[in-house]
Scaffold this active site. Structure first.
Site, PDB file in Angstrom:
ATOM      1  CG  ASN A  46      83.819  11.850 -41.866  1.00  0.00           C
ATOM      2  OD1 ASN A  46      84.482  10.821 -41.711  1.00  0.00           O
ATOM      3  ND2 ASN A  46      83.475  12.626 -40.862  1.00  0.00           N
ATOM      4  CD  GLU A  48      84.886  16.873 -39.786  1.00  0.00           C
ATOM      5  OE1 GLU A  48      85.686  17.473 -39.042  1.00  0.00           O
ATOM      6  OE2 GLU A  48      83.851  16.292 -39.369  1.00  0.00           O
ATOM      7  CB  CYS A  57      78.893  12.679 -46.076  1.00  0.00           C
ATOM      8  SG  CYS A  57      77.995  13.974 -45.239  1.00  0.00           S
ATOM      9  CD  GLU A  59      76.965   8.520 -45.296  1.00  0.00           C
ATOM     10  OE1 GLU A  59      77.919   9.342 -45.302  1.00  0.00           O
ATOM     11  OE2 GLU A  59      76.157   8.441 -44.368  1.00  0.00           O
ATOM     12  CB  CYS A  90      73.309  13.964 -43.888  1.00  0.00           C
ATOM     13  SG  CYS A  90      74.113  14.207 -45.480  1.00  0.00           S
ATOM     14  CB  CYS A  93      74.424  10.992 -47.920  1.00  0.00           C
ATOM     15  SG  CYS A  93      76.027  11.787 -47.649  1.00  0.00           S
TER      16      CYS A  93
END
Ligand code: THU
Length: 129
Positions: A46, A48, A57, A59, A90, A93
């Site tokens: 990830n 940010e 993310c 994934e 999430c 994803c």
């Protein structure tokens, strides 16, 4: 002596790339390792951003790496996070995984054991244009 567990091998890629996560806002690092039908592994962490919505993310970063390298057939994805719990992907994803394989296997680690799921366990129905 025991047989090689390839899911554990894939998870080790996820654990390794998790170390590179850029997560100064949540302190929640995630690593993902994606196996393609050619046997290639693509990894992602990830990343940010201070504009929180710009965060991507782990994934999706792994999947986008694979697509950018010309691959679109994905068999399984291993995911771990910096806490001792199973990191459920999430919804965004899951939707991205579904785009390429609605039977993709999702392997999660809590750093003690591994649990295996099918995409439909988390996303039984999905948006389709
Ligand atoms: N995150 C992931 O990398 N994957 C998920 O499936 C859920 C959340 C990241 C995004 C953000 O950097 C941090 O976890 C906290 O939400």
């Amino acid at each position: 002596m025991r047989d090689i567990n390839y899911d554990e091998v894939l998870m080790n890629y996820a654990k390794e790339v998790m170390k590179n996560a850029y997560a100064p806002y949540s302190n929640f690092k995630v690593g993902a390792a994606l196996l393609t039908n050619k046997g290639t592994v693509y990894t992602g962490c990830n990343v940010e951003n201070s504009s929180y919505g710009a965060t991507v993310c782990a994934e999706r970063n792994a999947i986008f790496q694979a697509v950018a390298n010309g691959e679109q057939e994905f068999v399984k994805i291993a995911i771990c996070c910096s806490e001792n719990r199973f990191p459920i992907p999430c919804g965004m994803c899951l939707q991205v995984m579904q785009e390429f394989n609605d039977e993709i296997e999702i392997i999660l680690s809590d750093h003690t054991s591994i649990k295996k799921y099918k995409l439909e366990d988390f996303l039984p129905v999905h948006f389709k244009l």
